[in-house]
Design an enzyme around this catalytic site. Structure first.
Site, PDB file in Angstrom:
ATOM      1  N   GLY A   7       0.827  -1.213   0.000  1.00  0.00           N
ATOM      2  CA  GLY A   7       0.000   0.000   0.000  1.00  0.00           C
ATOM      3  C   GLY A   7       0.855   1.254   0.000  1.00  0.00           C
ATOM      4  CB  ALA A   8       4.306   1.793  -0.871  1.00  0.00           C
ATOM      5  CB  SER A   9       0.317   3.465  -4.816  1.00  0.00           C
ATOM      6  OG  SER A   9      -0.904   3.236  -4.157  1.00  0.00           O
ATOM      7  NE  ARG A  10      -4.717   5.842  -2.253  1.00  0.00           N
ATOM      8  CZ  ARG A  10      -5.101   4.884  -3.074  1.00  0.00           C
ATOM      9  NH1 ARG A  10      -4.601   4.817  -4.293  1.00  0.00           N
ATOM     10  NH2 ARG A  10      -5.995   3.984  -2.691  1.00  0.00           N
ATOM     11  CG  ASN A  79       0.327   1.075   4.950  1.00  0.00           C
ATOM     12  OD1 ASN A  79      -0.069   1.726   5.908  1.00  0.00           O
ATOM     13  ND2 ASN A  79       0.127   1.487   3.695  1.00  0.00           N
ATOM     14  CB  SER A 131      -7.778   1.121  12.361  1.00  0.00           C
ATOM     15  OG  SER A 131      -8.680   2.182  12.453  1.00  0.00           O
ATOM     16  CE1 TYR A 144     -10.015   0.264   7.334  1.00  0.00           C
ATOM     17  CE2 TYR A 144     -10.758   1.037   9.483  1.00  0.00           C
ATOM     18  CZ  TYR A 144      -9.793   0.990   8.487  1.00  0.00           C
ATOM     19  OH  TYR A 144      -8.614   1.674   8.655  1.00  0.00           O
ATOM     20  CB  ALA A 145     -14.555  -1.912  13.042  1.00  0.00           C
ATOM     21  CE  LYS A 148      -7.216  -1.548   8.788  1.00  0.00           C
ATOM     22  NZ  LYS A 148      -5.864  -1.651   8.213  1.00  0.00           N
TER      23      LYS A 148
HETATM   24  O1  NJP Z   1      -5.231   5.009   2.640  1.00  0.00           O
HETATM   25  P1  NJP Z   1      -5.060   5.172   1.066  1.00  0.00           P
HETATM   26  P2  NJP Z   1      -4.216   5.235   3.871  1.00  0.00           P
HETATM   27  N1  NJP Z   1      -3.956  -4.424  -3.576  1.00  0.00           N
HETATM   28  O2  NJP Z   1      -6.359   4.796   0.489  1.00  0.00           O
HETATM   29  C1  NJP Z   1      -3.362   0.076  -1.242  1.00  0.00           C
HETATM   30  C2  NJP Z   1      -4.991   2.476   7.724  1.00  0.00           C
HETATM   31  N2  NJP Z   1      -5.664   3.584   8.433  1.00  0.00           N
HETATM   32  O3  NJP Z   1      -2.864   5.550   3.439  1.00  0.00           O
HETATM   33  O4  NJP Z   1      -3.571  -0.541  -5.023  1.00  0.00           O
HETATM   34  C3  NJP Z   1      -2.835  -3.720  -3.344  1.00  0.00           C
HETATM   35  O5  NJP Z   1      -4.489   6.489   0.748  1.00  0.00           O
HETATM   36  C4  NJP Z   1      -3.548   1.283  -2.133  1.00  0.00           C
HETATM   37  O6  NJP Z   1      -2.853   1.101  -3.368  1.00  0.00           O
HETATM   38  P3  NJP Z   1      -3.548   0.927  -4.828  1.00  0.00           P
HETATM   39  C5  NJP Z   1      -5.777   1.893   6.571  1.00  0.00           C
HETATM   40  O7  NJP Z   1      -6.755   0.983   6.992  1.00  0.00           O
HETATM   41  C6  NJP Z   1      -5.844   4.780   7.832  1.00  0.00           C
HETATM   42  O8  NJP Z   1      -4.899   6.113   4.821  1.00  0.00           O
HETATM   43  O9  NJP Z   1      -2.578   1.607  -5.723  1.00  0.00           O
HETATM   44  N3  NJP Z   1      -2.832  -2.565  -2.672  1.00  0.00           N
HETATM   45  C7  NJP Z   1      -2.862   2.366  -1.331  1.00  0.00           C
HETATM   46  O10 NJP Z   1      -1.488   2.386  -1.577  1.00  0.00           O
HETATM   47  C8  NJP Z   1      -4.689   1.221   5.769  1.00  0.00           C
HETATM   48  O11 NJP Z   1      -4.427  -0.074   6.268  1.00  0.00           O
HETATM   49  C9  NJP Z   1      -6.496   5.793   8.529  1.00  0.00           C
HETATM   50  O12 NJP Z   1      -4.896   1.537  -4.763  1.00  0.00           O
HETATM   51  C10 NJP Z   1      -4.000  -2.088  -2.241  1.00  0.00           C
HETATM   52  C11 NJP Z   1      -3.135   1.931   0.108  1.00  0.00           C
HETATM   53  O13 NJP Z   1      -3.505   0.539   0.086  1.00  0.00           O
HETATM   54  C12 NJP Z   1      -3.470   2.112   6.010  1.00  0.00           C
HETATM   55  O14 NJP Z   1      -3.800   2.944   7.128  1.00  0.00           O
HETATM   56  C13 NJP Z   1      -6.972   5.558   9.814  1.00  0.00           C
HETATM   57  C14 NJP Z   1      -5.205  -2.771  -2.456  1.00  0.00           C
HETATM   58  C15 NJP Z   1      -4.279   2.715   0.715  1.00  0.00           C
HETATM   59  O15 NJP Z   1      -3.955   4.064   0.696  1.00  0.00           O
HETATM   60  C16 NJP Z   1      -3.128   3.005   4.842  1.00  0.00           C
HETATM   61  O16 NJP Z   1      -4.280   3.760   4.470  1.00  0.00           O
HETATM   62  C17 NJP Z   1      -6.788   4.306  10.372  1.00  0.00           C
HETATM   63  C18 NJP Z   1      -5.144  -3.984  -3.162  1.00  0.00           C
HETATM   64  N4  NJP Z   1      -6.240  -4.704  -3.449  1.00  0.00           N
HETATM   65  C19 NJP Z   1      -6.118   3.330   9.690  1.00  0.00           C
HETATM   66  N5  NJP Z   1      -6.204  -2.049  -1.911  1.00  0.00           N
HETATM   67  C20 NJP Z   1      -6.732   7.134   7.953  1.00  0.00           C
HETATM   68  N6  NJP Z   1      -6.209   7.445   6.778  1.00  0.00           N
HETATM   69  O17 NJP Z   1      -7.395   7.968   8.587  1.00  0.00           O
HETATM   70  C21 NJP Z   1      -5.652  -0.956  -1.384  1.00  0.00           C
HETATM   71  O18 NJP Z   1      -7.278   4.099  11.591  1.00  0.00           O
HETATM   72  N7  NJP Z   1      -4.329  -0.960  -1.567  1.00  0.00           N
END
Ligand code: NJP
Length: 280
Positions: A7-10, A79, A131, A144-145, A148
């Site tokens: 999940g490192a794309s953003r 992540n 989370s 989701y909850a 996590k």
């Molecule tokens: O979210 P977002 P965050 N295969 O949507 C990847 C937790 N968290 O950085 O595939 C491979 O910007 C997706 O990559 P892409 C949250 O639960 C957050 O906030 O290119 N990769 C992107 O890089 C999560 O575990 C908050 O779309 C997949 C990344 O995941 C972590 O933090 C609060 C994929 C998501 O980036 C990072 O989330 C909290 C797939 N099928 C926990 N699906 C918060 N932001 O407030 C998704 O309590 N990804």
């Protein structure tokens, strides 16, 4: 030192990758968005592996692929995550399955694939982005909850299972972080009233991914088990942690079998002995 961040794309994953790279690590960044991943990998002098972590075949081959190309993974950062933003009946079964896979099943399977090598090399660290929703229920975020909470308890159990080894664990448990995911939740009518109330009570201040990443890398270096945000929810975190600490205290001195070398999951499992055969 090789660090693989899913999940490192953003968002948080990108910030974690940048922070580990600042510390001199070789980064292997994983997600589906190829252009973003390639750009980040180029910038960090690392490598990009495009993979859909909801696809079991791609998950099963990810660690073998990474280790064959770049050598052993020293730090695995689980992540990648997906949110749910509606009531359960308004969420499709497909979406539920993807969330359960990406948030819970995939980190478990990747952990299984990586610890044999870590154990052999005598070092390793496992990071899990869980989370605040893993310690309390939130309407609209039920699936989701659930994932996590499962991830948090999985990671805590692994810490015990690995306690005689050189492999450490860190759980990141954030509340709101300024990323796409939080934006999606904030703009969702379903969670609007709930968030308004929590914001009025000033319970969920937002942090940014860079600050969380800085704290996480420091925690990994000192094998600290948690990175939590926000501090004002500490009572919730500690109440949730209490049963685990009681179990831990009650089992001090108990030796767990160290992890044996596991063959990569896509190869025939030649070492596994069939229980039926053993009994016979
Ligand atoms: O979210 P977002 P965050 N295969 O949507 C990847 C937790 N968290 O950085 O595939 C491979 O910007 C997706 O990559 P892409 C949250 O639960 C957050 O906030 O290119 N990769 C992107 O890089 C999560 O575990 C908050 O779309 C997949 C990344 O995941 C972590 O933090 C609060 C994929 C998501 O980036 C990072 O989330 C909290 C797939 N099928 C926990 N699906 C918060 N932001 O407030 C998704 O309590 N990804």
């Amino acid at each position: 030192m090789n660090v693989l961040v899913t999940g490192a794309s953003r968002g948080i994953g990108e910030a974690l990758a940048r922070r580990f790279a600042d510390e001199g690590a070789n980064l292997i960044v994983v997600a589906r968005s190829e252009p973003e991943l390639n750009k980040l990998a180029d910038e960090l002098g690392g490598a990009a592996l495009v993979a859909d972590l909801a696809d079991t075949e791609q998950v099963d081959t990810l660690i073998p692929r990474a280790e064959a190309a770049f050598g052993g993974i020293d730090i695995l950062v689980n992540n990648a995550g997906l949110e749910t933003t509606a009531g359960l009946t308004e969420t499709s079964v497909e979406a539920i399955r993807s969330v359960v896979r990406v948030n819970l099943e995939t980190p478990i399977v990747l952990t299984r694939a990586v610890i044999g090598g870590m154990h052999k090399r005598g070092r390793g660290h496992l990071v899990y982005t869980s989370s605040l929703a893993g310690i309390a229920g939130f309407p609209g975020l039920a699936t989701y909850a659930g994932t996590k909470a499962g991830l948090t308890n999985f990671a805590a159990s692994m810490r015990l299972e690995l306690n005689q080894t050189e492999i450490g664990t860190t759980i990141i448990a954030p509340g709101p972080v300024d990323t796409r995911m939080w934006g999606a939740l904030e703009n969702e009518p379903y969670s609007d009233a709930l968030l308004k109330r929590l914001n009025t009570l000033r319970l969920i201040p937002k942090t940014n991914p860079e600050r969380l990443a800085k704290r996480t890398v420091a925690a990994v270096k000192s094998n600290r088990r948690h990175v939590r945000h926000p501090a004002r929810m500490s009572a919730n975190f500690w109440l949730n942690e209490a049963p685990r600490r009681i179990t831990e205290l009650a089992t001090v001195g108990v030796r767990y079998r160290p992890p044996i070398h596991l063959p990569h999951p896509h190869l025939p499992d030649l070492h596994r002995r069939d229980k039926t055969t053993d009994a016979g």
